[in-house]
Design a protein around this motif. Structure first.
Motif, PDB file in Angstrom:
ATOM      1  N   UNK A  59       0.830  -1.208   0.000  1.00  0.00           N
ATOM      2  CA  UNK A  59       0.000   0.000   0.000  1.00  0.00           C
ATOM      3  C   UNK A  59       0.868   1.264   0.000  1.00  0.00           C
ATOM      4  N   UNK A  60       1.962   1.238   0.755  1.00  0.00           N
ATOM      5  CA  UNK A  60       2.867   2.390   0.770  1.00  0.00           C
ATOM      6  C   UNK A  60       3.495   2.582  -0.607  1.00  0.00           C
ATOM      7  N   UNK A  61       3.951   1.490  -1.202  1.00  0.00           N
ATOM      8  CA  UNK A  61       4.529   1.569  -2.543  1.00  0.00           C
ATOM      9  C   UNK A  61       3.524   2.120  -3.551  1.00  0.00           C
ATOM     10  N   UNK A  62       2.303   1.620  -3.474  1.00  0.00           N
ATOM     11  CA  UNK A  62       1.270   2.067  -4.415  1.00  0.00           C
ATOM     12  C   UNK A  62       1.010   3.561  -4.279  1.00  0.00           C
ATOM     13  N   UNK A  63       1.001   4.066  -3.046  1.00  0.00           N
ATOM     14  CA  UNK A  63       0.776   5.495  -2.830  1.00  0.00           C
ATOM     15  C   UNK A  63       1.941   6.309  -3.379  1.00  0.00           C
ATOM     16  N   UNK A  64       3.158   5.859  -3.135  1.00  0.00           N
ATOM     17  CA  UNK A  64       4.326   6.558  -3.668  1.00  0.00           C
ATOM     18  C   UNK A  64       4.278   6.623  -5.188  1.00  0.00           C
ATOM     19  N   UNK A  65       3.952   5.494  -5.801  1.00  0.00           N
ATOM     20  CA  UNK A  65       3.903   5.440  -7.265  1.00  0.00           C
ATOM     21  C   UNK A  65       2.803   6.343  -7.803  1.00  0.00           C
ATOM     22  N   UNK A  66       1.664   6.340  -7.140  1.00  0.00           N
ATOM     23  CA  UNK A  66       0.545   7.173  -7.606  1.00  0.00           C
ATOM     24  C   UNK A  66       0.940   8.651  -7.633  1.00  0.00           C
ATOM     25  N   UNK A  67       1.564   9.134  -6.574  1.00  0.00           N
ATOM     26  CA  UNK A  67       1.949  10.544  -6.520  1.00  0.00           C
ATOM     27  C   UNK A  67       3.151  10.824  -7.426  1.00  0.00           C
ATOM     28  N   UNK A  68       4.062   9.869  -7.525  1.00  0.00           N
ATOM     29  CA  UNK A  68       5.202  10.038  -8.431  1.00  0.00           C
ATOM     30  C   UNK A  68       4.725  10.203  -9.863  1.00  0.00           C
ATOM     31  N   UNK A  69       3.820   9.337 -10.304  1.00  0.00           N
ATOM     32  CA  UNK A  69       3.319   9.417 -11.680  1.00  0.00           C
ATOM     33  C   UNK A  69       2.556  10.717 -11.913  1.00  0.00           C
ATOM     34  N   UNK A  70       1.799  11.141 -10.910  1.00  0.00           N
ATOM     35  CA  UNK A  70       1.091  12.416 -11.038  1.00  0.00           C
ATOM     36  C   UNK A  70       2.076  13.550 -11.302  1.00  0.00           C
ATOM     37  N   UNK A  71       3.161  13.574 -10.534  1.00  0.00           N
ATOM     38  CA  UNK A  71       4.117  14.673 -10.660  1.00  0.00           C
ATOM     39  C   UNK A  71       4.963  14.548 -11.926  1.00  0.00           C
ATOM     40  N   UNK A  72       5.277  13.315 -12.308  1.00  0.00           N
ATOM     41  CA  UNK A  72       6.015  13.122 -13.562  1.00  0.00           C
ATOM     42  C   UNK A  72       5.195  13.612 -14.751  1.00  0.00           C
ATOM     43  N   UNK A  73       3.899  13.325 -14.741  1.00  0.00           N
ATOM     44  CA  UNK A  73       3.053  13.715 -15.863  1.00  0.00           C
ATOM     45  C   UNK A  73       2.876  15.223 -15.948  1.00  0.00           C
ATOM     46  N   UNK A  74       3.034  15.891 -14.814  1.00  0.00           N
ATOM     47  CA  UNK A  74       2.960  17.355 -14.826  1.00  0.00           C
ATOM     48  C   UNK A  74       4.181  17.971 -15.505  1.00  0.00           C
ATOM     49  N   UNK A  75       5.243  17.168 -15.681  1.00  0.00           N
ATOM     50  CA  UNK A  75       6.472  17.668 -16.307  1.00  0.00           C
ATOM     51  C   UNK A  75       6.576  17.314 -17.792  1.00  0.00           C
TER      52      UNK A  75
END
Length: 255
Positions: free
Chosen positions: A17-33
């Protein structure tokens, strides 16, 4: 009294669950770039790489901190006496991040699809971020005298390689046994190999604990014993074929 630990449920699921949350926010921020990488301007790669590198540093630091906390919590839950601090593993080198991103975007200025470049980059950055957490767990097991081994926890949707590594149970403490020498087609750093979009977790096992495979990992172990064991040099190929058939029979995707 000995406690039991498994690759499914409890701490393993909390790590997922921790990994999934990290990935979710990481992908959100990567896509903003994404707009920073412009096919019309090769020079734009520098700004994109710098911005993505900053995100990877931020999220990999969070990954390592979460892993260190999880390790110490699992150690306490196992009833281990004495104090131990799980130190964060080193961050991925800046040049490694930059080289990986250059690979991801290598054909953008030769007519390649920029969307494909972003997909490659996201998978690779996810791997680097999660690997820092996994490396934190692995180095803690190596340093901790009360830790006897670690197991690789793979979920039902895992690929054949991760399934095979997970089916071995709590046997890992050296680089070779953890998968470094098992299949050169899988890229990975540290003790074990993890591919892009890999969701495997590390389960430390402490003195006095008993490790038990989950039901799906037991099924993978049985596949190995029936189809691949006793065939030196052919184990991966034979297991992969048996695993694909098993997954199809249960309506699961194969990788």
């Amino acid at each position: 009294m000995a406690t039991r630990v498994s690759d499914s449920g409890g701490a393993a699921d909390r790590q997922r669950r921790v990994q999934a949350a990290l990935v979710r926010f990481l992908l959100r921020d990567l896509r903003a770039l994404r707009a920073l990488l412009r096919p019309s301007s090769p020079a734009s790669a520098s700004d994109w790489i710098a911005a993505v590198g900053s995100l990877v540093d931020q999220y990999s630091t969070a990954s390592a901190a979460a892993a260190a906390t999880s390790y110490e919590e699992q150690r306490a839950a196992a009833g281990v006496r004495g104090r131990f601090t799980a130190d964060p593993a080193p961050a991925p080198p800046e040049e490694q991040v930059a080289a990986t991103l250059r690979w991801a975007a290598s054909d953008v200025w030769d007519g390649g699809d920029v969307a494909t470049a972003h997909t490659r980059a996201e998978g690779a950055m996810e791997r680097l971020v999660l690997n820092r957490g996994r490396d934190t767990m692995q180095q803690a097991v190596r340093r901790d005298r009360e830790a006897v081994a670690w197991a690789r926890g793979a979920a039902l949707g895992a690929c054949y390689f991760c399934a095979l590594m997970a089916s071995r149970g709590a046997v890992y403490k050296t680089a070779g046994t953890a998968g470094r020498d098992a299949d050169e087609t899988f890229a990975g750093e540290g003790q074990a190999k993890y591919h892009n979009n890999c969701h495997c977790v590390i389960i430390p096992v402490f003195r006095g604990q008993t490790f038990e495979l989950s039901r799906h990992a037991e099924a993978w172990d049985q596949l190995y014993r029936e189809h691949a064991q006793g065939h030196p040099g052919e184990q991966l190929r034979l297991f992969r074929a048996a695993f694909a058939e098993h997954q199809q029979a249960h309506g699961r995707p194969t990788h």
